[in-house]
Design an enzyme around this catalytic site. Structure first.
Site, PDB file in Angstrom:
ATOM      1  N   CYS A   1       0.844  -1.202   0.000  1.00  0.00           N
ATOM      2  CA  CYS A   1       0.000   0.000   0.000  1.00  0.00           C
ATOM      3  C   CYS A   1       0.880   1.253   0.000  1.00  0.00           C
ATOM      4  O   CYS A   1       1.559   1.524  -0.977  1.00  0.00           O
ATOM      5  CB  CYS A   1      -0.984  -0.035   1.164  1.00  0.00           C
TER       6      CYS A   1
ATOM      7  N   HIS B   1      -3.489  -5.419   1.323  1.00  0.00           N
ATOM      8  CA  HIS B   1      -3.114  -5.837   2.668  1.00  0.00           C
ATOM      9  C   HIS B   1      -3.567  -7.276   2.897  1.00  0.00           C
ATOM     10  O   HIS B   1      -4.550  -7.733   2.311  1.00  0.00           O
ATOM     11  CB  HIS B   1      -3.786  -4.953   3.713  1.00  0.00           C
TER      12      HIS B   1
END
Length: 497
Positions: free
Chosen positions: A337, A424
């Site tokens: 991310c 994630h």
């Protein structure tokens, strides 16, 4: 209508999240329908759940997500109605019922939260109508007397729901009896009536040595210690609190592969590396200095709530040069991310999502990627495949990534030994984790044992161990009796009266 109980604490990281997780599973074992609840988290470690009405993704604190797993309940945003995600020391992004709801400045923290309290109380009332028992977790200390007038997380919630409350203290820090007595004494008389007992957490040694203290605390307060929970190194779970990260075990495996996780100041979703910590041939260490990258086979840049600020932090410490040198020398790099966005060529924030409209910076240039922050947050539970293995994860981000000359990898990009993903939690998938470790190990000329760990099974085993600990060391029957009994208890005279 169901009932509820509040697990409060003397401090942050006293073990409230772990105790609530264990209680949720212990009560579920008894055939009760159980829901976890935390009125307000302040955490950058979050998870995506699915809104039952719309099917859209919603954001909740990671701790409440794992507590819902422990309770055998479907995770809902109502279990964590208010989530504050710190973007700086004085500014937090606000999430209400799973969706972005503006920002909260430090000066507004005391008195500017009436609407948040209303949302939290409505969420609690909703859960209580649908479950036998709601196990609530407080935040910080129950005796935050500077915030009490507007509190809806600790005793404010207890008063709203008339919740019997237990106070957890961490004996490993020292001063547990003073902190428990002081917590009770600082509360007003009405709040004190809801404090029904104490739990001592993280005890090492012979419990018999505590008996004089336990007896004295009861004589002074009229409230029993309902349990003394032992210190257990391996009982850490999906924590919401960055304080817990400093005591998180850096797994010392046989060392076939060494992974250095760069601990940026505003790290988020640090649980992304949990599954790696269970691998027998992988050594995981957390670093914040370029010298600590020496000898690492893999460098991981985790997510962050302040990508531009943490990128500047990397540069201020020389970590940017160290990471680039590591990659150019053939070492593997994984960015997740915000960490992935740092590996790109450019990051821009035209709308001021991170607080400075028009801000921009050059990335580390290891991937042909450009990121622009947009006002709308992406909340998804994607799935697909990579490296010949099925893959899944969750997305929580404002950044829109444009990939140039690079291969696709889990919603991100890959160029040789440099990997970047927007997903994630992808390494929690056993097949994907094994495929990735084998690939980077082969590139480093190593052989590793893989395929021996099921992360989902390991997680459930830890939850079961927590429930076993609760059943063995906490008086659960007394806990349940609190839901119907309402004795008049002594009031301590604190310094404020």
């Amino acid at each position: 209508m169901g009932t509820g109980i509040l697990v409060a604490g003397t401090t942050s990281d006293a073990g409230k999240s772990v105790v609530v997780t264990g209680i949720c599973r212990a009560l579920s074992r008894r055939g009760l329908t159980v829901a976890p609840f935390k009125a307000q988290n302040m955490s950058n470690n979050s998870m995506v759940a699915v809104d039952a009405a719309t099917g859209d993704g919603v954001e909740i604190g990671r701790a409440q997500w794992i507590q819902s797993v422990a309770a055998r309940a479907v995770p809902e945003s109502v279990m964590n109605p208010v989530l504050l995600k710190p973007g700086s020391d004085r500014r937090s992004h606000v999430v209400v019922r799973g969706l972005p709801a503006g920002t909260l400045e430090a000066g507004e923290f005391a008195g500017g939260r009436k609407h948040l309290a209303e949302a939290a109380f409505a969420a609690f009332d909703d859960l209580r109508r649908r479950f036998d028992i709601v196990v609530c977790e407080g935040a910080g200390s129950a005796a935050e007397i500077n915030l009490r007038a507007h509190d809806y997380v600790n005793m404010g919630l207890a008063r709203h729901g008339e919740l019997p409350t237990i106070v957890v203290g961490d004996i490993d820090r020292g001063g547990v009896f003073a902190s428990m007595y002081g917590t009770l004494a600082l509360l007003d008389a009405a709040d004190q009536q809801l404090i029904r007992g104490f739990v001592i957490n993280k005890f090492r040694g012979d419990v018999g040595l505590l008996k004089p203290g336990l007896d004295s605390l009861y004589e002074l307060t009229g409230r029993p210690v309902l349990g003394v929970l032992p210190w257990q190194r391996d009982l850490w779970l999906d924590s919401e609190d960055s304080l817990a990260l400093t005591s998180r075990p850096a797994h010392d495996g046989d060392g076939a592969l060494t992974i250095a996780v760069v601990m940026v100041p505003r790290v988020s979703n640090f649980t992304d590396v949990d599954a790696l910590c269970l691998e027998p041939d992988v050594r995981v260490r957390f670093v914040d200095d370029p010298r600590a990258l020496a000898g690492a086979d893999i460098v991981i840049l985790p997510g962050t709530r302040a990508t531009l600020a943490d990128l500047e932090w990397l540069r201020s410490r020389g970590l940017d040069v160290a990471i680039v040198d590591h990659a150019r020398a053939g070492g593997a790099v994984l960015g997740i991310c915000g960490g992935f966005q740092m590996l790109g060529c450019e990051i821009s924030d035209p709308h001021g999502v991170e607080g400075h409209p028009g801000a921009s910076a050059q990335g580390l240039g290891l991937l042909d990627v450009r990121t622009e922050f947009g006002p709308d947050k992406v909340l998804r539970l994607p799935s697909g495949a990579a490296l010949g293995a099925p893959a899944s994860g969750y997305e929580i981000h404002h950044g829109r990534v444009e990939v140039g000359e690079a291969d696709e990898f889990l919603g991100g990009a890959r160029s040789g030994n440099v990997f970047g993903t927007m997903w994630h939690g992808s390494l929690e998938g056993d097949e994907l984790r094994v495929a990735w470790l084998r690939e980077v190990a082969a590139a480093a000329g190593r052989e590793i044992r893989t395929g021996t760990v099921s992360f989902a099974s390991a997680r459930d085993e830890r939850i079961e161990l927590l429930a076993d600990m609760i059943d063995e060391h906490l008086d659960v029957d007394a806990l349940l009796s609190m839901l119907t009994d309402a004795p008049v208890l002594p009031t301590l005279s604190g310094t404020l009266r």
